[in-house]
Design a protein around this motif. Structure first.
Motif, PDB file in Angstrom:
ATOM      1  N   ASP A  75     -18.187 -50.219 -61.047  1.00  0.00           N
ATOM      2  CA  ASP A  75     -18.255 -50.611 -62.466  1.00  0.00           C
ATOM      3  C   ASP A  75     -17.550 -51.933 -62.724  1.00  0.00           C
ATOM      4  O   ASP A  75     -16.968 -52.148 -63.786  1.00  0.00           O
ATOM      5  CB  ASP A  75     -17.611 -49.512 -63.321  1.00  0.00           C
ATOM      6  CG  ASP A  75     -16.157 -49.220 -62.932  1.00  0.00           C
ATOM      7  OD1 ASP A  75     -15.882 -49.092 -61.721  1.00  0.00           O
ATOM      8  OD2 ASP A  75     -15.298 -49.135 -63.827  1.00  0.00           O
ATOM      9  N   GLY A  90      -6.687 -49.552 -55.699  1.00  0.00           N
ATOM     10  CA  GLY A  90      -5.696 -50.459 -56.285  1.00  0.00           C
ATOM     11  C   GLY A  90      -5.218 -51.631 -55.445  1.00  0.00           C
ATOM     12  O   GLY A  90      -4.083 -52.075 -55.619  1.00  0.00           O
ATOM     13  N   SER A 111     -11.981 -42.231 -55.747  1.00  0.00           N
ATOM     14  CA  SER A 111     -12.848 -42.925 -56.708  1.00  0.00           C
ATOM     15  C   SER A 111     -12.584 -44.409 -56.464  1.00  0.00           C
ATOM     16  O   SER A 111     -12.176 -45.140 -57.364  1.00  0.00           O
ATOM     17  CB  SER A 111     -12.502 -42.529 -58.145  1.00  0.00           C
ATOM     18  OG  SER A 111     -13.276 -43.297 -59.054  1.00  0.00           O
TER      19      SER A 111
END
Ligand code: 5MM
Length: 336
Positions: free
Chosen positions: A24, A262, A289
């Motif tokens: 995304d 991250g 994810s």
């Protein structure tokens, strides 16, 4: 709210051995990623890249959900199949990033908050019509000498809770993503302390806003050393500290925790997930994810060239498979 609808989506996503692909990237972020391979970001290059990812062989064997950017939700495979339909055929549920990105938080120097609540309910209705069954909203927390402040922690938690309530009202499963950033010279202990304050505030806000915990997904960062910290914690320490903080602050009613990567390397992110799943005393499903940790190698191998699709898909397949194994504690670094 239809609880049954939320629980059915959760059941299809929280499958041992599978996880979520975060694809995304907003326009600004994907332009940055494409710059690293000298590719211009256009509507077509973004479409072609996502088509390459989603048509990877055995995709649905390891991926139960994909987080899409709004543009991608309305794009199609070159054969005319809308991406949500293509993903459903692959066995993965389409989801959608619904936040509108970060802005500075007034009166909190160096801190940010996420925008996007205005008109959210109307957008959720449209996204659902288009096939989205879950959503994502990310808040970020910068670590510095005196930040995150208690004001920022509280304000960000409220945003996540408002968003989660709006999603559940529409029968859409919210991914609640509080990301404590890796940037800085902070120690593992400092990251632990910030993460505990953040999670405590987030679950307090979720309680106040009457969120059905069984119908949500938590997408947290791991407890890791800052990327500029001289002493980097090893895989075992990261796994232990992350599990400790999660056990203290995340109720067992939350069905699944799907971590973000991250800025960790692909291999390290897989090793951390695996180490946490070696411990069989976890009340939640623990999976991934990841965005960069799944896509980095594939993006590089693709390089924007159609002739590289197969080799790029091979690279993605490898990361999906290894993370699928890590989500059940069956990965080993020798598999790299
Ligand atoms: C894929 O990147 C997501 C979108 O980021 P922007 O809104 O900044 O473009 C991002 O939210 C991502 O889903 C999470 O940070 C997890 O991705 P990583 O790469 O940290 O695993």
């Amino acid at each position: 709210m239809s609880q049954a609808e939320l629980l059915a989506t959760i059941k299809a996503i929280a499958v041992p051995g599978k996880g979520i692909l975060a694809a995304d990237e907003s326009d600004k972020t994907i332009a940055k990623r494409f710059k690293s391979i000298n590719l211009e970001s256009t509507e077509e290059s973004r479409r072609a890249y996502r088509e390459m990812l989603f048509t990877t062989p055995e995709f649905g064997q390891y991926v139960s959900g994909v987080i899409l950017y709004e543009e991608t939700l309305y794009q199609k495979h070159k054969d005319g199949t809308p991406f949500p339909e293509l993903l459903a055929k692959q066995g993965a549920i389409p989801g959608i990033k619904v936040d509108k990105g970060l802005v500075d938080l007034p009166n909190c120097p160096g801190e940010q908050i996420t925008q996007g609540l205005d008109g959210l309910t109307d957008r959720l209705k449209k996204y659902k019509e288009q096939g989205a069954r879950f959503a994502k909203w990310r808040e970020v927390y910068h670590i510095g000498d005196v930040i995150p402040s208690s004001l920022a922690i509280k304000a960000n938690a409220e945003m996540l809770a408002f968003y989660a309530a709006a999603c559940q009202e529409q029968g859409i499963v919210p991914i609640v993503e509080p990301e404590v950033l890796i940037d800085g010279s902070h120690t593992l202990a400092r990251c632990f302390a910030v993460t505990e304050a953040v999670l405590h505030a987030v679950f307090k806000a979720l309680y106040k806003h009457k969120i059905l915990l069984e119908g949500m997904i938590l997408k947290p960062s791991m407890v890791i050393s800052g990327n500029q910290c001289a002493k980097q914690a090893d895989v075992q320490e990261v796994a232990e500290q992350t599990l400790t903080v999660l056990r203290r602050y995340v109720p067992a009613a939350v069905p699944t925790i799907n971590f973000l990567s991250g800025g960790q390397s692909s291999e390290v992110a897989t090793a951390h997930l695996n180490a946490m799943n070696k411990d069989k005393n976890n009340p939640w499903n623990l999976s991934f994810s990841y965005g960069r940790a799944l896509q980095d190698h594939a993006l590089k191998a693709w390089g924007g060239k159609p002739e590289n699709v197969a080799v790029a898909q091979h690279a993605l397949h490898k990361r999906l498979k290894l993370n699928g194994l890590a989500s059940v504690g069956k990965y080993d670094s020798s598999m790299e």
